[in-house]
Each structure stands twice: as structure tokens, then as C-alpha cells.
Design an enzyme around this catalytic site. Structure first.
Site, PDB file in Angstrom:
ATOM      1  N   ASN A  12       0.878  -1.169   0.000  1.00  0.00           N
ATOM      2  CA  ASN A  12       0.000   0.000   0.000  1.00  0.00           C
ATOM      3  C   ASN A  12       0.919   1.223   0.000  1.00  0.00           C
ATOM      4  O   ASN A  12       1.467   1.586   1.033  1.00  0.00           O
ATOM      5  CB  ASN A  12      -0.887  -0.029   1.257  1.00  0.00           C
ATOM      6  CG  ASN A  12      -1.709   1.235   1.399  1.00  0.00           C
ATOM      7  OD1 ASN A  12      -1.796   2.038   0.475  1.00  0.00           O
ATOM      8  ND2 ASN A  12      -2.324   1.415   2.564  1.00  0.00           N
ATOM      9  N   TRP A  13       1.072   1.816  -1.167  1.00  0.00           N
ATOM     10  CA  TRP A  13       2.040   2.919  -1.292  1.00  0.00           C
ATOM     11  C   TRP A  13       1.498   4.240  -0.761  1.00  0.00           C
ATOM     12  O   TRP A  13       2.218   5.231  -0.716  1.00  0.00           O
ATOM     13  CB  TRP A  13       2.467   3.062  -2.758  1.00  0.00           C
ATOM     14  CG  TRP A  13       3.505   2.056  -3.168  1.00  0.00           C
ATOM     15  CD1 TRP A  13       3.990   1.014  -2.398  1.00  0.00           C
ATOM     16  CD2 TRP A  13       4.222   1.985  -4.415  1.00  0.00           C
ATOM     17  NE1 TRP A  13       4.950   0.309  -3.100  1.00  0.00           N
ATOM     18  CE2 TRP A  13       5.112   0.886  -4.340  1.00  0.00           C
ATOM     19  CE3 TRP A  13       4.195   2.736  -5.594  1.00  0.00           C
ATOM     20  CZ2 TRP A  13       5.963   0.532  -5.396  1.00  0.00           C
ATOM     21  CZ3 TRP A  13       5.044   2.383  -6.637  1.00  0.00           C
ATOM     22  CH2 TRP A  13       5.922   1.297  -6.531  1.00  0.00           C
ATOM     23  N   LYS A  14       0.231   4.271  -0.408  1.00  0.00           N
ATOM     24  CA  LYS A  14      -0.378   5.495   0.138  1.00  0.00           C
ATOM     25  C   LYS A  14      -0.070   6.690  -0.775  1.00  0.00           C
ATOM     26  O   LYS A  14      -0.058   6.529  -1.989  1.00  0.00           O
ATOM     27  CB  LYS A  14       0.082   5.709   1.583  1.00  0.00           C
ATOM     28  CG  LYS A  14      -0.154   4.450   2.439  1.00  0.00           C
ATOM     29  CD  LYS A  14       0.029   4.677   3.905  1.00  0.00           C
ATOM     30  CE  LYS A  14      -0.195   3.356   4.649  1.00  0.00           C
ATOM     31  NZ  LYS A  14      -0.078   3.473   6.084  1.00  0.00           N
ATOM     32  N   HIS A  98      -9.416   1.359   4.704  1.00  0.00           N
ATOM     33  CA  HIS A  98      -8.151   1.492   5.433  1.00  0.00           C
ATOM     34  C   HIS A  98      -8.369   2.431   6.619  1.00  0.00           C
ATOM     35  O   HIS A  98      -9.167   3.374   6.532  1.00  0.00           O
ATOM     36  CB  HIS A  98      -7.074   2.048   4.499  1.00  0.00           C
ATOM     37  CG  HIS A  98      -5.720   2.036   5.121  1.00  0.00           C
ATOM     38  ND1 HIS A  98      -5.307   3.011   5.990  1.00  0.00           N
ATOM     39  CD2 HIS A  98      -4.703   1.146   5.036  1.00  0.00           C
ATOM     40  CE1 HIS A  98      -4.071   2.724   6.406  1.00  0.00           C
ATOM     41  NE2 HIS A  98      -3.683   1.595   5.846  1.00  0.00           N
ATOM     42  N   GLU A 100      -6.829   4.851   7.678  1.00  0.00           N
ATOM     43  CA  GLU A 100      -6.645   6.274   7.353  1.00  0.00           C
ATOM     44  C   GLU A 100      -7.905   6.846   6.697  1.00  0.00           C
ATOM     45  O   GLU A 100      -8.217   8.020   6.851  1.00  0.00           O
ATOM     46  CB  GLU A 100      -5.401   6.448   6.465  1.00  0.00           C
ATOM     47  CG  GLU A 100      -4.129   6.271   7.289  1.00  0.00           C
ATOM     48  CD  GLU A 100      -2.946   5.684   6.539  1.00  0.00           C
ATOM     49  OE1 GLU A 100      -2.940   5.720   5.299  1.00  0.00           O
ATOM     50  OE2 GLU A 100      -2.030   5.170   7.214  1.00  0.00           O
ATOM     51  N   GLU A 168      -5.707  -4.868  10.449  1.00  0.00           N
ATOM     52  CA  GLU A 168      -4.658  -3.888  10.680  1.00  0.00           C
ATOM     53  C   GLU A 168      -4.931  -3.149  11.991  1.00  0.00           C
ATOM     54  O   GLU A 168      -5.711  -2.181  11.999  1.00  0.00           O
ATOM     55  CB  GLU A 168      -4.613  -2.869   9.535  1.00  0.00           C
ATOM     56  CG  GLU A 168      -4.311  -3.465   8.182  1.00  0.00           C
ATOM     57  CD  GLU A 168      -3.671  -2.436   7.252  1.00  0.00           C
ATOM     58  OE1 GLU A 168      -2.534  -2.664   6.836  1.00  0.00           O
ATOM     59  OE2 GLU A 168      -4.289  -1.396   6.984  1.00  0.00           O
ATOM     60  N   GLY A 174       2.324   2.122  10.830  1.00  0.00           N
ATOM     61  CA  GLY A 174       3.326   3.185  10.726  1.00  0.00           C
ATOM     62  C   GLY A 174       4.016   3.516  12.039  1.00  0.00           C
ATOM     63  O   GLY A 174       4.648   4.565  12.156  1.00  0.00           O
ATOM     64  N   SER A 212       3.169  -2.235  10.387  1.00  0.00           N
ATOM     65  CA  SER A 212       4.607  -2.334  10.653  1.00  0.00           C
ATOM     66  C   SER A 212       5.232  -3.667  10.241  1.00  0.00           C
ATOM     67  O   SER A 212       6.173  -4.134  10.870  1.00  0.00           O
ATOM     68  CB  SER A 212       4.901  -2.017  12.128  1.00  0.00           C
ATOM     69  OG  SER A 212       4.584  -0.671  12.411  1.00  0.00           O
ATOM     70  N   GLY A 233       2.743  -1.036   4.245  1.00  0.00           N
ATOM     71  CA  GLY A 233       2.901   0.363   3.860  1.00  0.00           C
ATOM     72  C   GLY A 233       4.364   0.704   3.640  1.00  0.00           C
ATOM     73  O   GLY A 233       4.954   0.392   2.603  1.00  0.00           O
ATOM     74  N   GLY A 234       4.964   1.321   4.651  1.00  0.00           N
ATOM     75  CA  GLY A 234       6.342   1.837   4.559  1.00  0.00           C
ATOM     76  C   GLY A 234       7.336   0.880   3.926  1.00  0.00           C
ATOM     77  O   GLY A 234       8.111   1.268   3.037  1.00  0.00           O
TER      78      GLY A 234
HETATM   79  P1  PGA Z   1       2.779   0.238   7.623  1.00  0.00           P
HETATM   80  O1  PGA Z   1       1.338   0.519   6.999  1.00  0.00           O
HETATM   81  O2  PGA Z   1       3.265  -1.061   7.030  1.00  0.00           O
HETATM   82  O3  PGA Z   1       3.613   1.413   7.189  1.00  0.00           O
HETATM   83  O4  PGA Z   1       2.612   0.146   9.095  1.00  0.00           O
HETATM   84  C1  PGA Z   1       0.433  -0.527   6.775  1.00  0.00           C
HETATM   85  C2  PGA Z   1      -0.836  -0.001   6.197  1.00  0.00           C
HETATM   86  O5  PGA Z   1      -1.227   1.117   6.560  1.00  0.00           O
HETATM   87  O6  PGA Z   1      -1.481  -0.656   5.358  1.00  0.00           O
END
Ligand code: PGA
Length: 255
Positions: A12-14, A98, A100, A168, A174, A212, A233-234
Site C-alpha cells: 500500500n504505497w499510500k 483502510h 486512514e 490492521e 506506521g 509495521s 505500507g512503509g
Molecule cells: P505500515 O502501513 O506497514 O507502514 O505500518 C500498513 C498499512 O497502513 O497498510
């Protein structure tokens, strides 16, 4: 063949990466010759989907999907993107709900249910995200929250053959605070039980863990019987790390 035979490594590159970063990602990616035995999926920003599809096409099995879509089918919704448009453009999957989106854009279970229905009706694979906040985790209400998110988000849905769930925990996203494989597996087993009340083929629904995940902790998570992949994500932004996680994703030998 079971949908759960191969693990899902979903990046997930956001709202990250510019064109040059994307080109660099795929240059590095293409230098690895080792075959992947997983489903490598990436969800970039909408505008980057076509270029990613083009670059990924030459690499074979990377699927490029969307991070979000509209709750409405079509019409006067300036700035929104419909499930029909995604499907029409050959996009195979979409992430829905998600944390967010839930927190920053106030998307609730009822709205997300509309999105899931539209996605499935458009033949998209829908990754429905659920998870508790830090406060809910500390209060010990994780399973209550998860149950509500599942039953409300999936109400009225009878066909789950294109549905995936991503657990999640919000406190893990994050933050560098990954759930232990034991905690994640406990929640995943609970999720599967709840899904069994909704769908006859609940056992076929891939359950991903997110929060994470990185190349150092992924193998412990993926070794759990109900963890069918990661939503990352990251650590998915760098080709080296994404590849490392793909290589650690071995097909699960199910009895
Ligand atoms: P993260 O994000 O791996 O940076 O914790 C995961 C996500 O939000 O899908």
C-alpha cells in the site's frame, strides 16, 4: 486451486512516490531473476496506476490495484473514482476501509459496506480493512470492534469469492509496533470464525495482516495458519524490501 495456497504481499504505497521513484523501484525489481511464489500486489496513487501496470507487465505477475473507490456507482461526485471505472480499466483489486480512510475521511462501516458491494458487483477483488485503535486494544475490546466491523461492513453480501480481509490494528500502522505473530493469529482465527457465520466458504477467504510489517518480521507472521499475507505500507516502498518479503512468502502447505 485454493485462493489461500499462495501468500499475498500487498504494497500500500499510500500518497508516496514520484515517477522517478517508481522507475527506480522497477529497475531494481527487474534485476532480481528469482521466481516469486506469492501474489505480489501494489496499490499506488490512482494517477500512477497506468504507468505501474505498464512497468509491472514486463515483470509478469505483479498486480496493480487501487487504494480506495467511491461509495456511489456513478454521477455527480467530483473527484471520486467508481468501481465501474476501475474494473473497466482492468484494475483487479481495491483496498476498502483502510484506517486512514476511517479516521481522516470519516468512513464508517455502513459506507464501507456500500463500497464493498459495488466493488464485488464490478468483479473487483475487495480487501476490506478492519482493526482496533490503541485505546480499544488496551481496553481489551479488540474482538468486539472486529466483530462489529465485519458484520456491519459485510452485511447483505453473500458471495465472498472475491473478498479478502486485512486485519490492521491501528496502533501498529506506521508505528514500528508490529503485533506479535501470536496476537495476530489469535485475531485472525477469531475473524475466520466470524466469517464462517456469514459465508459457507469462509475458509477460502485470504486474511492479511497489516501494521509495521517489514522484511525482518514477516516470516514469523506468515508462518501462522490463518495469516495469508501482509498489507504493507512503509516497507513496500523500496524494491529491495518488497522483494525480500515476496521471497520470504512461501506457499503454505495446507493439510
Ligand atoms: P505500515 O502501513 O506497514 O507502514 O505500518 C500498513 C498499512 O497502513 O497498510
Amino acid at each position: 486451486m485454493s485462493r489461500r495456497n499462495l501468500k499475498y504481499i500487498v504494497g500500500n504505497w499510500k500518497m508516496n512516490h514520484k515517477l522517478a521513484d517508481i522507475k527506480e523501484f522497477f529497475t531494481t525489481f527487474s534485476q532480481s531473476r528469482a521466481e516469486l511464489h506469492c501474489h505480489p500486489w501494489i496499490a499506488p496513487q490512482f494517477i500512477h496506476i497506468p504507468i505501474l501496470k505498464e512497468l509491472a507487465f514486463t515483470l509478469g505477475n505483479i498486480q496493480v490495484g487501487a487504494q480506495n473507490m467511491s461509495h456511489a456507482a456513478s454521477g455527480a461526485y467530483t473527484g471520486e473514482i467508481s468501481a465501474t471505472a476501475l474494473s473497466d480499466m482492468g484494475i483487479p483489486f481495491v483496498i476498502i476501509g483502510h484506517s486512514e480512510r476511517r479516521n481522516q475521511f470519516k468512513e464508517d462501516n455502513e459506507l464501507l459496506s456500500k463500497k464493498i458491494k459495488l466493488a464485488l458487483a464490478s468483479d473487483l477483488q475487495a480487501i476490506y480493512c478492519i482493526g482496533e485503535t490503541a485505546i480499544e486494544f488496551e481496553k481489551g475490546t479488540t474482538k468486539e470492534i472486529i466483530k462489529e466491523q465485519l458484520h456491519q461492513g459485510l452485511s447483505g453480501i453473500s458471495d465472498c469469492h472475491k473478498l479478502l480481509i486485512a486485519y490492521e490494528p491501528v496502533w501498529a500502522i506506521g508505528t514500528g509496533k508490529v503485533a506479535t505473530p501470536k496476537i495476530a493469529e489469535d485475531v485472525h482465527a477469531f475473524i475466520r470464525n466470524e466469517l464462517a457465520q456469514l459465508f459457507t466458504s469462509a475458509n477460502e477467504i485470504p486474511l492479511l495482516y497489516g501494521g509495521s510489517v517489514n522484511p525482518e518480521n514477516i516470516s514469523g507472521l506468515l508462518s501462522m495458519p490463518n495469516i495469508d499475507g501482509g498489507l504493507i505500507g512503509g516497507a513496500s516502498l523500496k524494491a529491495k524490501d518488497f522483494l525480500s518479503m515476496c521471497h520470504q512468502a512461501r506457499p503454505f502447505a495446507r493439510s
